[in-house]
Write a protein that holds these residues in place. Sequence first.
Motif, PDB file in Angstrom:
ATOM      1  N   ILE C  10      26.816  16.168  18.008  1.00  0.00           N
ATOM      2  CA  ILE C  10      26.043  16.239  16.775  1.00  0.00           C
ATOM      3  C   ILE C  10      26.841  17.029  15.754  1.00  0.00           C
ATOM      4  N   VAL C  11      27.052  16.385  14.625  1.00  0.00           N
ATOM      5  CA  VAL C  11      27.930  16.925  13.591  1.00  0.00           C
ATOM      6  C   VAL C  11      27.388  18.232  13.027  1.00  0.00           C
ATOM      7  N   ASP C  12      28.271  19.186  12.755  1.00  0.00           N
ATOM      8  CA  ASP C  12      27.892  20.445  12.116  1.00  0.00           C
ATOM      9  C   ASP C  12      28.116  20.320  10.616  1.00  0.00           C
ATOM     10  N   VAL C  13      27.129  19.777   9.915  1.00  0.00           N
ATOM     11  CA  VAL C  13      27.283  19.507   8.487  1.00  0.00           C
ATOM     12  C   VAL C  13      27.467  20.807   7.704  1.00  0.00           C
ATOM     13  N   GLN C  14      26.672  21.802   8.076  1.00  0.00           N
ATOM     14  CA  GLN C  14      26.732  23.070   7.349  1.00  0.00           C
ATOM     15  C   GLN C  14      28.088  23.764   7.467  1.00  0.00           C
ATOM     16  N   GLY C  15      28.789  23.531   8.579  1.00  0.00           N
ATOM     17  CA  GLY C  15      30.041  24.230   8.799  1.00  0.00           C
ATOM     18  C   GLY C  15      31.218  23.647   8.035  1.00  0.00           C
ATOM     19  N   GLN C  16      30.983  22.531   7.324  1.00  0.00           N
ATOM     20  CA  GLN C  16      32.088  21.880   6.624  1.00  0.00           C
ATOM     21  C   GLN C  16      32.557  22.701   5.418  1.00  0.00           C
ATOM     22  N   GLN C  17      33.748  22.307   4.904  1.00  0.00           N
ATOM     23  CA  GLN C  17      34.312  22.959   3.725  1.00  0.00           C
ATOM     24  C   GLN C  17      33.561  22.542   2.466  1.00  0.00           C
ATOM     25  N   ASP C  18      33.473  23.441   1.513  1.00  0.00           N
ATOM     26  CA  ASP C  18      32.894  23.118   0.217  1.00  0.00           C
ATOM     27  C   ASP C  18      33.959  23.303  -0.851  1.00  0.00           C
ATOM     28  N   GLU C  19      34.032  22.327  -1.760  1.00  0.00           N
ATOM     29  CA  GLU C  19      35.123  22.314  -2.744  1.00  0.00           C
ATOM     30  C   GLU C  19      34.696  22.823  -4.117  1.00  0.00           C
ATOM     31  N   ARG C  20      33.422  23.190  -4.254  1.00  0.00           N
ATOM     32  CA  ARG C  20      32.924  23.458  -5.602  1.00  0.00           C
ATOM     33  C   ARG C  20      33.294  24.831  -6.149  1.00  0.00           C
ATOM     34  N   GLN C  21      33.810  25.703  -5.280  1.00  0.00           N
ATOM     35  CA  GLN C  21      34.239  27.041  -5.728  1.00  0.00           C
ATOM     36  C   GLN C  21      33.094  27.886  -6.280  1.00  0.00           C
ATOM     37  N   VAL C  22      31.878  27.689  -5.752  1.00  0.00           N
ATOM     38  CA  VAL C  22      30.739  28.483  -6.222  1.00  0.00           C
ATOM     39  C   VAL C  22      30.178  29.307  -5.059  1.00  0.00           C
ATOM     40  N   ALA C  23      30.358  30.617  -5.134  1.00  0.00           N
ATOM     41  CA  ALA C  23      29.747  31.491  -4.139  1.00  0.00           C
ATOM     42  C   ALA C  23      28.256  31.639  -4.436  1.00  0.00           C
ATOM     43  N   ILE C  24      27.450  31.843  -3.385  1.00  0.00           N
ATOM     44  CA  ILE C  24      25.993  31.976  -3.550  1.00  0.00           C
ATOM     45  C   ILE C  24      25.596  33.419  -3.240  1.00  0.00           C
ATOM     46  N   ASP C  25      24.853  34.055  -4.158  1.00  0.00           N
ATOM     47  CA  ASP C  25      24.471  35.468  -3.991  1.00  0.00           C
ATOM     48  C   ASP C  25      23.578  35.663  -2.771  1.00  0.00           C
ATOM     49  N   LYS C  26      22.570  34.800  -2.665  1.00  0.00           N
ATOM     50  CA  LYS C  26      21.607  34.920  -1.576  1.00  0.00           C
ATOM     51  C   LYS C  26      21.187  33.532  -1.136  1.00  0.00           C
ATOM     52  N   VAL C  27      21.282  33.291   0.167  1.00  0.00           N
ATOM     53  CA  VAL C  27      20.742  32.047   0.700  1.00  0.00           C
ATOM     54  C   VAL C  27      20.149  32.345   2.068  1.00  0.00           C
ATOM     55  N   GLY C  28      18.987  31.754   2.339  1.00  0.00           N
ATOM     56  CA  GLY C  28      18.354  32.027   3.623  1.00  0.00           C
ATOM     57  C   GLY C  28      16.941  31.503   3.701  1.00  0.00           C
ATOM     58  N   VAL C  29      16.115  32.209   4.451  1.00  0.00           N
ATOM     59  CA  VAL C  29      14.746  31.754   4.690  1.00  0.00           C
ATOM     60  C   VAL C  29      13.761  32.712   4.043  1.00  0.00           C
ATOM     61  N   LYS C  30      12.670  32.152   3.547  1.00  0.00           N
ATOM     62  CA  LYS C  30      11.693  32.902   2.764  1.00  0.00           C
ATOM     63  C   LYS C  30      10.303  32.655   3.339  1.00  0.00           C
ATOM     64  N   ASP C  31       9.463  33.677   3.311  1.00  0.00           N
ATOM     65  CA  ASP C  31       8.071  33.545   3.744  1.00  0.00           C
ATOM     66  C   ASP C  31       7.942  33.163   5.219  1.00  0.00           C
ATOM     67  N   VAL C  32       8.769  33.782   6.047  1.00  0.00           N
ATOM     68  CA  VAL C  32       8.590  33.672   7.494  1.00  0.00           C
ATOM     69  C   VAL C  32       7.490  34.673   7.889  1.00  0.00           C
ATOM     70  N   THR C  33       6.437  34.192   8.503  1.00  0.00           N
ATOM     71  CA  THR C  33       5.353  35.085   8.924  1.00  0.00           C
ATOM     72  C   THR C  33       5.656  35.567  10.336  1.00  0.00           C
ATOM     73  N   TYR C  34       5.578  36.885  10.550  1.00  0.00           N
ATOM     74  CA  TYR C  34       6.057  37.430  11.817  1.00  0.00           C
ATOM     75  C   TYR C  34       5.357  38.755  12.117  1.00  0.00           C
ATOM     76  N   PRO C  35       5.053  39.039  13.389  1.00  0.00           N
ATOM     77  CA  PRO C  35       4.414  40.323  13.714  1.00  0.00           C
ATOM     78  C   PRO C  35       5.410  41.477  13.699  1.00  0.00           C
ATOM     79  N   MET C  36       4.930  42.654  13.338  1.00  0.00           N
ATOM     80  CA  MET C  36       5.756  43.864  13.380  1.00  0.00           C
ATOM     81  C   MET C  36       4.954  45.005  13.989  1.00  0.00           C
ATOM     82  N   ILE C  37       5.655  45.925  14.606  1.00  0.00           N
ATOM     83  CA  ILE C  37       5.004  47.123  15.138  1.00  0.00           C
ATOM     84  C   ILE C  37       5.536  48.333  14.393  1.00  0.00           C
ATOM     85  N   LEU C  38       4.624  49.150  13.888  1.00  0.00           N
ATOM     86  CA  LEU C  38       4.998  50.294  13.068  1.00  0.00           C
ATOM     87  C   LEU C  38       4.611  51.585  13.766  1.00  0.00           C
ATOM     88  N   ARG C  39       5.482  52.557  13.704  1.00  0.00           N
ATOM     89  CA  ARG C  39       5.138  53.895  14.141  1.00  0.00           C
ATOM     90  C   ARG C  39       4.452  54.609  12.986  1.00  0.00           C
TER      91      ARG C  39
END
Lengths: 271, 271, 271, 271
Positions: C10-39
């Motif tokens: 299965i091809v790794d599309v994301q791992g390929q080279q990009d030619e556009r010369q544009v760095a991205i400040d922030k990329v990722g996942v948003k609004d992941v709902t997840y439990p946390m434990i706080l002291r």
Amino acid sequence: MQTANKPGTIVDVQGQQDERQVAIDKVGVKDVTYPMILRTRDGKTQTTTAKINMYVALPHHQKGTHMSRFLEVLNDHQSEPLTPDRIPEVTKAIRDRLNAETAHFEASFTYFMCKKAPVTEMAGLMDYEVTFECERNGSDETSSFIIGVAAPATSLCPCSKEISEYGAHNQRCRISARVKFDGMLWVEDLIEILESAASSPVYAVLKRPDEKYVTEAAYDNPKFVEDIIRDLALSLDGDDRITWYEIDSENFESIHSHNAYAQITRDKSES
Amino acid sequence: MQTANKPGTIVDVQGQQDERQVAIDKVGVKDVTYPMILRTRDGKTQTTTAKINMYVALPHHQKGTHMSRFLEVLNDHQSEPLTPDRIPEVTKAIRDRLNAETAHFEASFTYFMCKKAPVTEMAGLMDYEVTFECERNGSDETSSFIIGVAAPATSLCPCSKEISEYGAHNQRCRISARVKFDGMLWVEDLIEILESAASSPVYAVLKRPDEKYVTEAAYDNPKFVEDIIRDLALSLDGDDRITWYEIDSENFESIHSHNAYAQITRDKSES
Amino acid sequence: MQTANKPGTIVDVQGQQDERQVAIDKVGVKDVTYPMILRTRDGKTQTTTAKINMYVALPHHQKGTHMSRFLEVLNDHQSEPLTPDRIPEVTKAIRDRLNAETAHFEASFTYFMCKKAPVTEMAGLMDYEVTFECERNGSDETSSFIIGVAAPATSLCPCSKEISEYGAHNQRCRISARVKFDGMLWVEDLIEILESAASSPVYAVLKRPDEKYVTEAAYDNPKFVEDIIRDLALSLDGDDRITWYEIDSENFESIHSHNAYAQITRDKSES
Amino acid sequence: MQTANKPGTIVDVQGQQDERQVAIDKVGVKDVTYPMILRTRDGKTQTTTAKINMYVALPHHQKGTHMSRFLEVLNDHQSEPLTPDRIPEVTKAIRDRLNAETAHFEASFTYFMCKKAPVTEMAGLMDYEVTFECERNGSDETSSFIIGVAAPATSLCPCSKEISEYGAHNQRCRISARVKFDGMLWVEDLIEILESAASSPVYAVLKRPDEKYVTEAAYDNPKFVEDIIRDLALSLDGDDRITWYEIDSENFESIHSHNAYAQITRDKSES
């Protein structure tokens, strides 16, 4: 599916038969943003942006409704702008274009009223949330129509006033009503009824003499959320145009992080 | 407080001296709902409902700002309706009326554009979220001005397309940009730039031939959230009017309950 | 794209080279709902539900990030639950797993504190909105960490009190702070600092003697939104742990349908 | 009001008589944020943060309800944590403490389920919106109980698939159900029923083989919003535990900025 996808003949998937024997109460489009033009009580017009929902009842034998037709009905009426008095006609057009028994139309929008400050009479625009709902049944050539209004207001706590040496906690509240009615009812009429149930209305602009007036007026007119909803019920009971109402008030308590809430629904034809 | 509350003389509490030596960056009114009239690129006008924030910077020695004056400035302009080209003037009026060094004005509203379906050319109204921000500094007689636009669009996943025998997951995304610019930039120009960065624009009305076109066009133009934001950056880099931008895209993934997100900020004068 | 989609590879599309010369400040996942434990400060623990955003900076040559790896990092830590003291480590793991220069982690959640009514000392749970933000840069083995807290409170208008024969308008407000700090800072510490800047804190449960106390206390301590933000600034200026802050207060005016707002940002290292 | 405000005797304003002859359907507190502990189907427990509403019906002769008592009932149960099986008991306690005929209790919260990816079986936490509603009437010693669940899922358009040479538009949808039932019904049971009505469930973590699987599975199982709601109705019709349901689905169309929506309500005892 036996249907072929030949050039020139695009299959009507929605128009196919459905075998599941399940009728659908409401199916359609939700959160369509659309401009509306409103006539105001003082004879002017007002343009606003509405969120519109349009639904039909789908009989058990039909696979799907044609969602694009809802939008076409809205756009048909672009030559004549969408105005509230044309909502029953649009609802009928939806019912007819979708070959449905029943059609529902709902529009929610901001409505402005110019309101003068109580002492300086400085004018300012107050905004209210208004909803129009219309339903049309097949055999019936009349429509049921509901107007809904939500108005911000001030509530001042009678208990806090009574037990404290000075001061009384007060807060913004949101009073709302959905009503069925006979004859003519302006949104402005309903707003005035709602606001008169609070400790005080709120205003867009208040200069110092107005702020003094409003502060003292609220202190002189303390109301629990129960008082607001009861006084509103009495006003609507006494207005012969109103045949049914659902009212509530939510007080954003200044001394708590939760809200106080009260609600009454009444069908006047049943009493 | 030594001030007496005599009839006829209402104390100006806000105008008093403050001893705390703390200047305030922004103070004012938030979420004022107000009508605006917009000129469109095709020479028409459009009335909309805006949420407006108005702030000033408060020097350390002044106790409070006069909140009602922000509303008065808005209302002064009721004879001439509030239009975007008058925002710099309104911002200046706020600064002057509040005796402030700096004034900020922000308005957010729905903007409609008539868009034709790609095959049948059936017209429908698309709605966009638009923001205007203006800042005016004391000595400076010019204003800084930011236009912000958010547009819904379609994104189709290149990985899903590549690895699957058929189909590809796609979803609605929300692309937004805030830009500073020289010369004339229409909201419509910015909307077109945003939409061209997606796999496909979205439409208000699509008949079956249009739906076929849009489905295939998105499949032929797969884009990660990274591709959308980079292609948008390249478009804005290549537009000489744009001097600064902050852009992001949020994809409401159809295969997850969380979203994919990318963001770039760039000051073109710094490169 | 030349990559073939053969079974087993299965091809790794994301791992390929990009030619556009544009760095991205922030990329990722948003609004992941997840439990946390706080002291908590009093030595207990508290389980809550967080909204989590996780981003990396993407260099210009890389086509895409691997979104699923963000979720894998979260899930790696399921054996040991996600706790705030492990956020720097999780942020580092994101940076490493995604081969990124910079990684950002943000979590927003409800935090409960047991608070006693001021007279009857009846206990009740107050809820606050808390945010943790962490950033980790490549070469740097330390993390920057921001704690954010928003607390509801009461504000009572000094002008209304001064000019009125009796009463004073008051309302719920929302005071918030984002801070950088040295050493140990409990969420509870920050909540107490925020609440002490208002006319009065709010409470979960108040019996009549408490309501009398709170009503009179707020009347005895009138504050404009400007006073709240200045007193909060002074408290944070005087706390040596705090090195940077961004604070605001929004007052939901009981006499208007719009809000009063004030904001200050200060980097203490710059003064 | 003749009541004096003497030290030591604080007047019970709410307990006074009301002359307006207006009974109130629901009065109480809204948006109380509170922790809850849930038992899960696999025998574990889960702590979550709920938004809670608690109301009573107020007879016409009583001036006001005692809002603080709602909170006291919640806090009484702090020694034993608030769990769903104790909601009927809490609702009864509200009715009794407030001397009311009828009491309503509503709690809305996030519920997590561990879900494995369909091919790699990588585990991840999925979050769902769950609501519990309980009502208790005076003479009646049983409670009516409603469970509500909303689940995100994928819908893929049958028309788009049928008419296009390749691809098909798909999107996230939100399917929800409120049900009355006999016997034991786990939230997990209801979630599985909801998800099986969609073109595909959504997942927290998907590796490439999973993404391929999900993409193809959705393409192989196209559904209109009408199909989703009908298939869900059939599942609930066939489940003997379910006695009443209200279901809807909202599809966030990837080719439009508005949503497709369908809704069915059915009381199985009436058929």
